[in-house]
Design a protein around this motif. Sequence first.
Motif, mmCIF file in Angstrom:
data_model
loop_
_atom_site.group_PDB
_atom_site.id
_atom_site.type_symbol
_atom_site.label_atom_id
_atom_site.label_comp_id
_atom_site.label_asym_id
_atom_site.label_seq_id
_atom_site.Cartn_x
_atom_site.Cartn_y
_atom_site.Cartn_z
ATOM 1 N N SER A 9 -14.638 -42.546 -23.791
ATOM 2 C CA SER A 9 -14.385 -42.148 -22.403
ATOM 3 C C SER A 9 -13.927 -40.710 -22.215
ATOM 4 N N ASN A 10 -13.803 -39.926 -23.289
ATOM 5 C CA ASN A 10 -13.318 -38.542 -23.212
ATOM 6 C C ASN A 10 -11.936 -38.504 -22.556
ATOM 7 N N MET A 11 -11.090 -39.441 -22.996
ATOM 8 C CA MET A 11 -9.736 -39.552 -22.443
ATOM 9 C C MET A 11 -8.653 -39.377 -23.495
ATOM 10 N N ASP A 27 -13.963 -23.050 -31.464
ATOM 11 C CA ASP A 27 -14.915 -23.158 -30.362
ATOM 12 C C ASP A 27 -15.241 -24.643 -30.249
ATOM 13 N N VAL A 28 -14.614 -25.328 -29.288
ATOM 14 C CA VAL A 28 -14.677 -26.788 -29.237
ATOM 15 C C VAL A 28 -14.853 -27.279 -27.803
ATOM 16 N N GLU A 29 -15.578 -28.372 -27.677
ATOM 17 C CA GLU A 29 -15.748 -29.108 -26.422
ATOM 18 C C GLU A 29 -15.503 -30.580 -26.743
ATOM 19 N N SER A 30 -15.441 -31.416 -25.697
ATOM 20 C CA SER A 30 -15.256 -32.847 -25.924
ATOM 21 C C SER A 30 -16.035 -33.645 -24.892
ATOM 22 N N TYR A 31 -16.387 -34.871 -25.295
ATOM 23 C CA TYR A 31 -17.245 -35.730 -24.479
ATOM 24 C C TYR A 31 -16.920 -37.197 -24.720
ATOM 25 N N GLY A 32 -17.508 -38.045 -23.862
ATOM 26 C CA GLY A 32 -17.504 -39.490 -24.045
ATOM 27 C C GLY A 32 -18.931 -39.985 -23.981
ATOM 28 N N VAL A 33 -19.209 -41.143 -24.578
ATOM 29 C CA VAL A 33 -20.570 -41.682 -24.573
ATOM 30 C C VAL A 33 -20.715 -42.933 -23.715
ATOM 31 N N GLY A 34 -19.616 -43.418 -23.149
ATOM 32 C CA GLY A 34 -19.667 -44.652 -22.367
ATOM 33 C C GLY A 34 -20.451 -44.484 -21.074
ATOM 34 N N THR A 35 -20.684 -45.599 -20.390
ATOM 35 C CA THR A 35 -21.362 -45.539 -19.099
ATOM 36 C C THR A 35 -20.405 -45.071 -18.009
ATOM 37 N N GLN A 36 -19.116 -45.380 -18.201
ATOM 38 C CA GLN A 36 -18.063 -44.974 -17.275
ATOM 39 C C GLN A 36 -16.803 -44.669 -18.078
ATOM 40 N N VAL A 86 -6.227 -29.162 -20.809
ATOM 41 C CA VAL A 86 -7.327 -28.841 -21.725
ATOM 42 C C VAL A 86 -8.605 -28.507 -20.969
ATOM 43 N N LYS A 87 -8.954 -29.337 -19.975
ATOM 44 C CA LYS A 87 -10.166 -29.095 -19.178
ATOM 45 C C LYS A 87 -10.080 -29.882 -17.880
ATOM 46 N N GLU A 88 -11.062 -29.702 -17.021
ATOM 47 C CA GLU A 88 -10.983 -30.269 -15.674
ATOM 48 C C GLU A 88 -11.239 -31.772 -15.600
ATOM 49 N N ALA A 89 -12.270 -32.245 -16.304
ATOM 50 C CA ALA A 89 -12.704 -33.631 -16.109
ATOM 51 C C ALA A 89 -13.394 -34.159 -17.366
ATOM 52 N N PRO A 90 -13.429 -35.494 -17.515
ATOM 53 C CA PRO A 90 -14.176 -36.073 -18.633
ATOM 54 C C PRO A 90 -15.672 -35.794 -18.468
ATOM 55 N N GLN A 91 -16.317 -35.494 -19.584
ATOM 56 C CA GLN A 91 -17.743 -35.183 -19.569
ATOM 57 C C GLN A 91 -18.506 -36.207 -20.402
ATOM 58 N N LYS A 92 -19.709 -36.521 -19.967
ATOM 59 C CA LYS A 92 -20.549 -37.495 -20.648
ATOM 60 C C LYS A 92 -21.473 -36.777 -21.628
#
Length: 189
Positions: A9-11, A27-36, A86-92
Amino acid sequence: MRFAMVCASNMNRSMEAHKMLKQHGFDVESYGVGTQVKIPGPTQDQPNVYAFGTPYNHILRELEERDKELYTRNGLLKMLERNVGVKEAPQKWQENSEVFDVVLCFEERVFDVLVEDLNGRDSVKGEAVLVINMNVKDNHEEAAVGADDALHLCEMLQAVDDWEDCVEQVLENFETLSGRKPLYTICFY
């Protein structure tokens, strides 16, 4: 090198690692793979569910209004305050078009979804990406330990001239030092 940290969930796990690597100049980013985006709710069968892209600040304010005591006690408010820094919002993950050298997942199910996504994309650049899974339980304490391990692994990868030539040795050394046995594959952009 460019790194991506990925959980469901990128949480929690990916964000704790994102914060740690960012603090160390990666140099790093983060993500989630879920549907929500799913985070604990008032009961186990009533999670709080949000769309990817919902700002962490919005989620934080909403949970404070719903039940500040509960979400303070279970650590969600503190986690969201960290995320806001860290950042604004969770990203998929599936909606991103960035190119990374290393993608680190924190759960085998997440690893499987991510690899399937990468293998389903048109490989036009022919650039290799190292995808690693390191199982980390989804709780605040384990996320902190996992972030520290992620930092050490990324430092080890960044210290070699060409990870493709020595990935096995780096991962064996990491396993010896951390006690975690990473799973990995190589995909292409």
